[in-house]
Design a protein around this motif. Sequence first.
Motif, PDB file in Angstrom:
ATOM      1  N   TYR A  22       2.639  -2.236   3.672  1.00 27.06           N
ATOM      2  CA  TYR A  22       3.231  -1.756   2.427  1.00 27.06           C
ATOM      3  C   TYR A  22       2.191  -1.023   1.584  1.00 27.06           C
ATOM      4  N   ASP A  23       0.982  -1.526   1.595  1.00 30.04           N
ATOM      5  CA  ASP A  23      -0.103  -0.867   0.864  1.00 30.04           C
ATOM      6  C   ASP A  23      -0.415   0.492   1.490  1.00 30.04           C
ATOM      7  N   LYS A  24      -0.469   0.530   2.825  1.00 32.99           N
ATOM      8  CA  LYS A  24      -0.813   1.761   3.533  1.00 32.99           C
ATOM      9  C   LYS A  24       0.186   2.877   3.263  1.00 32.99           C
ATOM     10  N   VAL A  25       1.492   2.528   3.208  1.00 30.27           N
ATOM     11  CA  VAL A  25       2.531   3.552   3.009  1.00 30.27           C
ATOM     12  C   VAL A  25       2.808   3.805   1.533  1.00 30.27           C
ATOM     13  N   GLY A  26       2.085   3.115   0.648  1.00 33.47           N
ATOM     14  CA  GLY A  26       2.238   3.348  -0.778  1.00 33.47           C
ATOM     15  C   GLY A  26       3.430   2.672  -1.403  1.00 33.47           C
ATOM     16  N   LEU A  27       4.016   1.707  -0.701  1.00 28.60           N
ATOM     17  CA  LEU A  27       5.182   1.025  -1.242  1.00 28.60           C
ATOM     18  C   LEU A  27       4.778  -0.086  -2.200  1.00 28.60           C
ATOM     19  N   LEU A  28       3.717  -0.779  -1.898  1.00 25.81           N
ATOM     20  CA  LEU A  28       3.239  -1.853  -2.757  1.00 25.81           C
ATOM     21  C   LEU A  28       1.728  -1.957  -2.613  1.00 25.81           C
ATOM     22  N   SER A  29       1.043  -1.394  -3.565  1.00 25.22           N
ATOM     23  CA  SER A  29      -0.420  -1.452  -3.555  1.00 25.22           C
ATOM     24  C   SER A  29      -0.885  -2.469  -4.578  1.00 25.22           C
ATOM     25  N   PRO A  30      -1.855  -3.290  -4.246  1.00 27.19           N
ATOM     26  CA  PRO A  30      -2.352  -4.295  -5.201  1.00 27.19           C
ATOM     27  C   PRO A  30      -2.991  -3.620  -6.402  1.00 27.19           C
ATOM     28  N   SER A  31      -2.846  -4.282  -7.540  1.00 29.53           N
ATOM     29  CA  SER A  31      -3.362  -3.690  -8.774  1.00 29.53           C
ATOM     30  C   SER A  31      -4.876  -3.762  -8.865  1.00 29.53           C
ATOM     31  N   GLY A  32      -5.473  -4.646  -8.111  1.00 29.39           N
ATOM     32  CA  GLY A  32      -6.924  -4.754  -8.212  1.00 29.39           C
ATOM     33  C   GLY A  32      -7.565  -5.177  -6.908  1.00 29.39           C
TER      34      GLY A  32
END
Length: 266
Positions: A22-32
């Motif tokens: 999800y982070d890789k595809v930009g769907l859910l990236s951690p805030s920090g």
Amino acid sequence: MGYSVGQVAAYAGVTVRTLHHYDKVGLLSPSGRSDAGYRFYDEADLTRLQQVLFYRELGFPLNEIAAILQDPHANAAEHLRARQQQLSQEIARLQRLSEVAERAIEVQQTGVALTPEERFDVFGEVSFDLSYATEAQVRWRHSAAHQEAMARADAYSKEDWRQLMREAAVWRAEVLAAFDDGEPADGERVMDLAEEHRRHLTRWFTDCPPAMHRRIADDFVADRRAFALVVPPSQQRPGLAAYLCAAIHANAARPDIPRTGSGDER
């Protein structure tokens, strides 16, 4: 306070690998991230993850989920209504498949118990396509005529089936000869063969009025599996199914053909 990727995965019931994707595809990236580069999620991230998982549970593809969440003007209700319609269609499809599977079990449990060698000895090249038989069960399960035909078929012995198939083979040879000789489908010779087929069905399975016989003939043209019950593929000729169908329709139109039953049972 932040949550590690392992903690979030445990809370949400997903894998760490899923969160990384999800982070890789930009769907859910951690805030920090920590000084060591580890991902940390905050409360807003968890809320977004809940939304992602909600849409995933409904079967939305990731790119559509991203479009819904990233566009503040996106009409989520429209997306949900469209998905609801798709799910309703899928539920109906699965229900039909469940019904077909149930009928397939019934089909497999009925009929004469024969070894493969015995089955070839009795039926020869004539094939009984399980999918066609199952669809017939589903389509005509409320038909008294179909129920009678199945019950009678189930009660036949191996010798009964041998006699039935011998009769069918003689009839088939005559039909092939008429076709190869160029006899017209609406000629007396071929119409008589069509009538013989109708009487064969009545004698062995269920009363087959001309109207029912026409519908059976239409299946010969529409579904090769139905025609294979009458003429095995190795004996078929181009145009033969349509030829036999035309002969059956012509025979059904003859005024002197007995018209027992309504023909609406099948």
